[in-house]
Design an enzyme around this catalytic site. Sequence first.
Site, mmCIF file in Angstrom:
data_model
loop_
_atom_site.group_PDB
_atom_site.id
_atom_site.type_symbol
_atom_site.label_atom_id
_atom_site.label_comp_id
_atom_site.label_asym_id
_atom_site.label_seq_id
_atom_site.Cartn_x
_atom_site.Cartn_y
_atom_site.Cartn_z
ATOM 1 C CD GLU A 117 44.834 28.022 42.794
ATOM 2 O OE1 GLU A 117 43.923 27.170 42.754
ATOM 3 O OE2 GLU A 117 44.808 29.031 43.520
ATOM 4 C CG HIS A 207 36.059 38.125 40.828
ATOM 5 N ND1 HIS A 207 36.590 38.955 39.882
ATOM 6 C CD2 HIS A 207 35.699 36.978 40.171
ATOM 7 C CE1 HIS A 207 36.580 38.356 38.702
ATOM 8 N NE2 HIS A 207 36.033 37.148 38.856
ATOM 9 C CG HIS A 209 33.071 33.394 44.335
ATOM 10 N ND1 HIS A 209 33.128 34.714 44.769
ATOM 11 C CD2 HIS A 209 32.896 32.643 45.454
ATOM 12 C CE1 HIS A 209 33.002 34.750 46.082
ATOM 13 N NE2 HIS A 209 32.833 33.517 46.519
#
Length: 269
Positions: A117, A207, A209
């Site tokens: 990405e 994680h 975010h």
Amino acid sequence: QVTSASGEGTDAVVILEKTPFQEEKVSDLLKKHTKLELQMRNDIYSTYHLYPPPELSEIKTTVVYPATEKHLQKYLRQEVHLIRETWEDYKNITLPFIQSQSFSIQWVYNILEKKAEADRIIHENPDPCNGFVLVPDFKWNQNQLDDLYLIALVQRREVKSLRDLTAEHLPLLRNILQEGKEAVAKRFGVPGSQLRIYLHYQPSYYHLHVHFTALGYDAPGSSVERAHLLADVIDNLALDSMYYQKRALTFALRADELLLKKFQEAGRV
């Protein structure tokens, strides 16, 4: 279920979502090549079944394959229960549960390391301590701004969730808030006053975010029992470095989730 060439079946999750109507194309829906079937008429009111042409019938399709049992359960309809988690609950129930599970977040590391990405990155601050990467969320097809949805993934890998945050993380959080708003305004022309910027607790993956969504979009997980506005998180930590190690946090769990069972076993539900 997907059947391979060998004849073995592997589970997959396929999510079908109607994309928002684009204002400039609404008139095309009412032209002669669109099929209309009258269902009911009463005085000035009438209802129809409308069959738009293929180019206006887009369905956003997300595929998770191969899908684990956790993926399958995530997308099944379930009863939900509200949990009021104290800091003691977090230490004694939630954290041991998280540590015992094998939640794969390799896809996050792939983005941070630009193994995947890389062409989708909207903004990057490479600082290993206070940096982050801003990318479009899978939920957004980027065809319209009505359902704008981006995710800021922090570069630091040891910060799992809201519960880990202290005043030490204020420079990181302020970077995400300020640079994220500036990047969205520059790329998409959406001002910060029209963005909902928030963290989930519990998060769907561990994680840290931050979610950026269009304010007018009723985004999944933006409800009061899950979303914590980033600006409020920053203010709370500025007032008390240990704010999120002191206060109780509320979140919803589905009936079949293992974490709910852990709370039930501990007599907390």
